[in-house]
Design an enzyme around this catalytic site. Structure first.
Site, mmCIF file in Angstrom:
data_model
loop_
_atom_site.group_PDB
_atom_site.id
_atom_site.type_symbol
_atom_site.label_atom_id
_atom_site.label_comp_id
_atom_site.label_asym_id
_atom_site.label_seq_id
_atom_site.Cartn_x
_atom_site.Cartn_y
_atom_site.Cartn_z
ATOM 1 N N LEU A 208 -60.655 36.279 -17.656
ATOM 2 C CA LEU A 208 -59.362 36.963 -17.816
ATOM 3 C C LEU A 208 -59.367 37.739 -19.131
ATOM 4 O O LEU A 208 -59.727 37.180 -20.162
ATOM 5 C CB LEU A 208 -58.198 35.955 -17.851
ATOM 6 C CG LEU A 208 -57.792 35.220 -16.575
ATOM 7 C CD1 LEU A 208 -56.613 34.300 -16.878
ATOM 8 C CD2 LEU A 208 -57.418 36.197 -15.470
ATOM 9 N N HIS A 209 -58.949 38.997 -19.066
ATOM 10 C CA HIS A 209 -58.860 39.758 -20.315
ATOM 11 C C HIS A 209 -57.801 40.844 -20.288
ATOM 12 O O HIS A 209 -57.461 41.397 -21.327
ATOM 13 C CB HIS A 209 -60.218 40.388 -20.651
ATOM 14 C CG HIS A 209 -60.585 41.532 -19.751
ATOM 15 N ND1 HIS A 209 -61.073 41.340 -18.478
ATOM 16 C CD2 HIS A 209 -60.520 42.878 -19.929
ATOM 17 C CE1 HIS A 209 -61.315 42.510 -17.911
ATOM 18 N NE2 HIS A 209 -60.978 43.462 -18.762
ATOM 19 N N ARG A 210 -57.255 41.162 -19.110
ATOM 20 C CA ARG A 210 -56.316 42.285 -19.032
ATOM 21 C C ARG A 210 -54.962 41.911 -19.624
ATOM 22 O O ARG A 210 -54.489 40.785 -19.455
ATOM 23 C CB ARG A 210 -56.158 42.755 -17.585
ATOM 24 C CG ARG A 210 -57.454 43.311 -17.025
ATOM 25 C CD ARG A 210 -57.291 44.092 -15.743
ATOM 26 N NE ARG A 210 -58.600 44.505 -15.255
ATOM 27 C CZ ARG A 210 -59.249 45.590 -15.679
ATOM 28 N NH1 ARG A 210 -58.696 46.366 -16.583
ATOM 29 N NH2 ARG A 210 -60.435 45.896 -15.200
ATOM 30 N N ARG A 243 -60.336 38.406 -27.314
ATOM 31 C CA ARG A 243 -58.903 38.689 -27.319
ATOM 32 C C ARG A 243 -58.115 37.580 -26.648
ATOM 33 O O ARG A 243 -57.065 37.152 -27.120
ATOM 34 C CB ARG A 243 -58.660 40.013 -26.571
ATOM 35 C CG ARG A 243 -57.548 40.841 -27.170
ATOM 36 C CD ARG A 243 -57.635 42.271 -26.647
ATOM 37 N NE ARG A 243 -56.324 42.658 -26.215
ATOM 38 C CZ ARG A 243 -55.888 42.524 -24.979
ATOM 39 N NH1 ARG A 243 -56.650 42.015 -24.061
ATOM 40 N NH2 ARG A 243 -54.678 42.896 -24.671
ATOM 41 N N ASP A 282 -59.944 39.025 -13.395
ATOM 42 C CA ASP A 282 -59.215 40.294 -13.353
ATOM 43 C C ASP A 282 -60.172 41.445 -13.658
ATOM 44 O O ASP A 282 -59.766 42.537 -14.012
ATOM 45 C CB ASP A 282 -58.007 40.292 -14.289
ATOM 46 C CG ASP A 282 -58.353 39.997 -15.746
ATOM 47 O OD1 ASP A 282 -59.558 40.000 -16.096
ATOM 48 O OD2 ASP A 282 -57.425 39.754 -16.537
#
Length: 371
Positions: A208-210, A243, A282
């Site tokens: 997940l990063h969005r 992030r 994602d």
């Protein structure tokens, strides 16, 4: 014939490796073709760049523009300035850009300003979501490219609808799948496999990063809570983007079944995916790899630029509602996930077909078609 091949970020590396191999094989057979590999430095740390070059057998770049860091605008400007200098010193017959990262767009613009033809690999894919930087990169790159190498008939149709002449479009397949199929025998068990007590088909993989998933503390908590409760106590391996890691720490989110690990090399990550019960992501490229490996995939996005992974493959587009993820996990654990199949020309021979086209192009005309 000299071709400048652009690589800047982790998604690019899997796509250029087979192209370089195919060019070298053509050269060894006596064809007049060579390349310069240009690393823009968009991803400049070891895990995001160096490991991939080593594992995929990509040669050292002929030039590294070292244009990492800064905002997207600053990075775009730095790449354009430095690539312009590279082009003036080593002018090729063609610039070949891949994918949809900032480097792809920036180098395409710089090349066209100097009247060097551009070929876009993975052209024509569209999510329709202009909030994604990648979508802007795709639109700009395709609007100024001369030649278009595509992964599906869907991409062909997108390009034709936008005004591209069909004779400039070459449906060759997916070079990322070339790399996947070539490297599959070399997939390597990660060092933490035994530490976490992992067994094949008895864990999930998550990426997940969005911003839509990780920047809102409530959204991130709900998604992770669904995963903690809905995976029948199976561990979830989470190679975590820096992030995302920062947000989890900032929001004070505690994790139980979720096992956080550092970003992995290509061979280790795909070993995990190949043997997972399922994947939650994602990302875009991962949905292609899971489709070819027949692994169930749940995509936490409202749009996808790779619809074939849903209509043909093993991927389901869930949106960002945690309830949709809960329902999908129920389908997975009840044994009712769709089987899927592999899209046309995703057969490991894409780069060979691409080089066959490159050898036939007339580079004296920027808008020429294959002879």
């Amino acid at each position: 014939m000299l071709i400048s091949i652009i690589a800047g970020a982790r998604p690019n590396f899997m796509k250029i490796a087979p192209i370089i191999d195919a060019i070298q094989k053509a050269k060894d057979k006596g064809h007049y073709i060579s390349y310069r590999l240009i690393h823009t430095g968009q991803h400049y740390d070891k895990k995001m760049s160096g490991d991939f070059f080593e594992q995929l057998g990509i040669p050292e770049p002929d030039a590294n523009l070292e244009a990492g860091g800064g905002t997207q605008a600053e990075q775009t400007a730095a790449i354009m300035v430095r690539f312009e200098k590279e082009l003036l010193e080593n002018r090729p017959e063609l610039v070949l850009v891949v994918g949809d990262v900032t480097s792809t767009m920036a180098c395409a613009i710089a090349a066209q300003k100097l009247h060097v033809p551009v070929a876009h690999v993975e052209a024509g894919i569209r999510s329709g979501d202009w909030t994604m930087p990648e979508e802007i990169n795709r639109l700009v790159t395709d609007s100024i490219s001369n030649y278009f190498f595509t992964t599906t008939e869907i991409a062909n149709n997108n390009l034709v609808k936008s005004g591209v002449k069909p004779e400039h479009i070459f449906f060759v397949g997916n070079t990322m799948i070339d790399t996947l199929l070539k490297q599959m025998p070399k997939f390597a068990q990660p060092s933490f496999w035994n530490d976490f007590g992992l067994e094949k088909q008895k864990y999930l993989v998550m990426t997940l990063h969005r911003p839509s998933n990780v920047d809102d503390p409530e959204q991130l908590r709900k998604l992770l809570n669904v995963l903690e409760k809905g995976t029948e106590q199976l561990p979830i391996i989470f190679p975590m983007h820096p992030r995302t890691r920062n947000n989890i720490e900032k929001f004070g989110i505690s994790l139980n079944n979720v096992k956080v690990v550092d970003p992995l090399g290509y061979l280790e990550f795909n070993y995990l995916v190949q043997h997972a019960k399922g994947v939650v992501t994602d990302s875009g490229g991962i949905t292609e790899e899971t489709t070819v490996m027949g692994v169930p995939c749940m995509t936490l996005r409202t749009t996808t630029e790779r619809p074939e992974t849903c209509t043909i493959g093993t991927n389901e587009l869930l949106g960002t509602d945690p309830k949709a993820l809960e329902d999908a996990l129920h389908v997975l654990f009840s044994g009712n996930w769709k089987k899927g199949s592999i899209p046309e020309l995703w057969d490991g021979k894409t780069a060979e077909r691409m080089v066959d086209v490159l050898l036939k192009l007339d580079y004296s005309k920027g808008n020429a078609v294959a002879q």
